[in-house]
Scaffold this motif. Structure first.
Motif, PDB file in Angstrom:
ATOM      1  N   PRO A 117       0.794  -1.231   0.000  1.00 18.55           N
ATOM      2  CA  PRO A 117       0.000   0.000   0.000  1.00 18.55           C
ATOM      3  C   PRO A 117       0.828   1.283   0.000  1.00 18.55           C
ATOM      4  N   LEU A 118       2.025   1.239   0.577  1.00 16.41           N
ATOM      5  CA  LEU A 118       2.825   2.464   0.667  1.00 16.41           C
ATOM      6  C   LEU A 118       3.617   2.777  -0.589  1.00 16.41           C
ATOM      7  N   ALA A 119       4.016   1.766  -1.334  1.00 13.38           N
ATOM      8  CA  ALA A 119       4.879   2.028  -2.488  1.00 13.38           C
ATOM      9  C   ALA A 119       4.492   1.240  -3.726  1.00 13.38           C
ATOM     10  N   PHE A 120       4.480  -0.071  -3.609  1.00 13.08           N
ATOM     11  CA  PHE A 120       4.301  -0.893  -4.807  1.00 13.08           C
ATOM     12  C   PHE A 120       2.972  -0.640  -5.518  1.00 13.08           C
ATOM     13  N   ARG A 121       1.890  -0.418  -4.785  1.00 13.39           N
ATOM     14  CA  ARG A 121       0.594  -0.232  -5.443  1.00 13.39           C
ATOM     15  C   ARG A 121       0.623   0.956  -6.395  1.00 13.39           C
ATOM     16  N   ARG A 122       1.144   2.050  -5.937  1.00  8.09           N
ATOM     17  CA  ARG A 122       1.162   3.250  -6.776  1.00  8.09           C
ATOM     18  C   ARG A 122       2.112   3.094  -7.961  1.00  8.09           C
ATOM     19  N   LEU A 123       3.261   2.463  -7.723  1.00  9.09           N
ATOM     20  CA  LEU A 123       4.191   2.216  -8.818  1.00  9.09           C
ATOM     21  C   LEU A 123       3.584   1.234  -9.821  1.00  9.09           C
ATOM     22  N   HIS A 124       2.943   0.195  -9.310  1.00  3.99           N
ATOM     23  CA  HIS A 124       2.271  -0.781 -10.173  1.00  3.99           C
ATOM     24  C   HIS A 124       1.220  -0.102 -11.047  1.00  3.99           C
ATOM     25  N   ASP A 125       0.367   0.701 -10.425  1.00  7.42           N
ATOM     26  CA  ASP A 125      -0.700   1.367 -11.181  1.00  7.42           C
ATOM     27  C   ASP A 125      -0.131   2.242 -12.287  1.00  7.42           C
ATOM     28  N   ALA A 126       0.914   2.997 -11.974  1.00  4.08           N
ATOM     29  CA  ALA A 126       1.525   3.882 -12.974  1.00  4.08           C
ATOM     30  C   ALA A 126       2.164   3.070 -14.102  1.00  4.08           C
ATOM     31  N   CYS A 127       2.859   1.998 -13.750  1.00  3.36           N
ATOM     32  CA  CYS A 127       3.513   1.155 -14.758  1.00  3.36           C
ATOM     33  C   CYS A 127       2.481   0.506 -15.682  1.00  3.36           C
ATOM     34  N   VAL A 128       1.414  -0.044 -15.126  1.00  5.50           N
ATOM     35  CA  VAL A 128       0.396  -0.692 -15.947  1.00  5.50           C
ATOM     36  C   VAL A 128      -0.278   0.318 -16.867  1.00  5.50           C
ATOM     37  N   GLU A 129      -0.607   1.498 -16.357  1.00  9.89           N
ATOM     38  CA  GLU A 129      -1.235   2.520 -17.207  1.00  9.89           C
ATOM     39  C   GLU A 129      -0.291   2.958 -18.326  1.00  9.89           C
ATOM     40  N   ASP A 130       1.006   3.047 -18.027  1.00  6.35           N
ATOM     41  CA  ASP A 130       1.979   3.361 -19.084  1.00  6.35           C
ATOM     42  C   ASP A 130       1.998   2.252 -20.137  1.00  6.35           C
ATOM     43  N   GLY A 131       1.889   0.999 -19.698  1.00  3.47           N
ATOM     44  CA  GLY A 131       1.829  -0.116 -20.640  1.00  3.47           C
ATOM     45  C   GLY A 131       0.574  -0.078 -21.493  1.00  3.47           C
ATOM     46  N   LEU A 132      -0.545   0.267 -20.892  1.00  2.50           N
ATOM     47  CA  LEU A 132      -1.785   0.380 -21.664  1.00  2.50           C
ATOM     48  C   LEU A 132      -1.703   1.533 -22.662  1.00  2.50           C
ATOM     49  N   ASP A 133      -1.006   2.608 -22.288  1.00  2.00           N
ATOM     50  CA  ASP A 133      -0.755   3.687 -23.253  1.00  2.00           C
ATOM     51  C   ASP A 133       0.046   3.162 -24.444  1.00  2.00           C
ATOM     52  N   ARG A 134       1.073   2.357 -24.160  1.00  2.00           N
ATOM     53  CA  ARG A 134       1.876   1.780 -25.254  1.00  2.00           C
ATOM     54  C   ARG A 134       1.020   0.889 -26.145  1.00  2.00           C
ATOM     55  N   ALA A 135       0.122   0.118 -25.537  1.00  2.00           N
ATOM     56  CA  ALA A 135      -0.770  -0.740 -26.323  1.00  2.00           C
ATOM     57  C   ALA A 135      -1.670   0.098 -27.222  1.00  2.00           C
TER      58      ALA A 135
END
Length: 164
Positions: A117-135
């Motif tokens: 909840p403190l770090a990985f969730r926010r980094l995960h969300d940003a990374c996945v959204e960046d990947g969906l942008d690439r798609a």
């Protein structure tokens, strides 16, 4: 505390086009889904197939299920306390539109009860959204609403760079 985290994007593309993006994961320069070089590269010990081990940055996993062009699931093996999986699923809507969905499901244990909840969730969300942008870019040549990193994500990334 269970985590069920879903991101998806409706793409103006055929199922086969979106499936090809999933199949390109970790294929180096041919990978059109993973958001590199902005994020640590996704790498595996062999070509994408059941049993391939790898990950990105401190996040480690093994391919446990793979239906080319349709679905891939990765079971977590790290960081410590990550118990669960993440997956990409290709869901056709009609002949010209397809949903690309990323799902993460896990039961964090030990240190992950705080680190998720403190770090990985926010980094995960940003990374996945960046990947969906690439798609979206790969399928349509443009991104209608590009993802934006929050100030907190920028701070977490700056701290991570200093630690490595």
């Amino acid at each position: 505390m269970g985590v069920h985290n879903v991101h998806e994007r409706l793409l103006a593309a055929k199922e086969s086009e979106v499936g090809a993006l999933v199949d390109s994961l970790s294929a180096g320069a041919a990978d059109r889904l993973w958001p590199h070089p902005a994020w640590p590269p996704m790498e595996f010990d062999r070509p994408l197939a059941v049993g391939a081990k790898g990950g990105h940055g401190p996040v480690r996993y093994t391919v446990t299920s793979y239906v080319p062009g349709t679905w891939i699931r990765f079971a977590f093996s790290g960081p410590r306390g990550f118990r669960g999986f993440h997956e990409f699923t290709v869901l056709p809507v009609d002949e010209e539109r397809t949903v690309l969905r990323h799902t993460l499901a896990m039961n964090p244990r030990g240190p992950a009860r705080l680190s998720w909840p403190l770090a990985f969730r926010r980094l995960h969300d940003a990374c996945v959204e960046d990947g969906l942008d690439r798609a979206e870019l790969a399928c349509t040549g443009t991104v209608a609403r590009p993802a934006r990193w929050t100030a907190y994500v920028r701070l977490l990334r700056a701290v991570a760079r200093k630690l490595h």
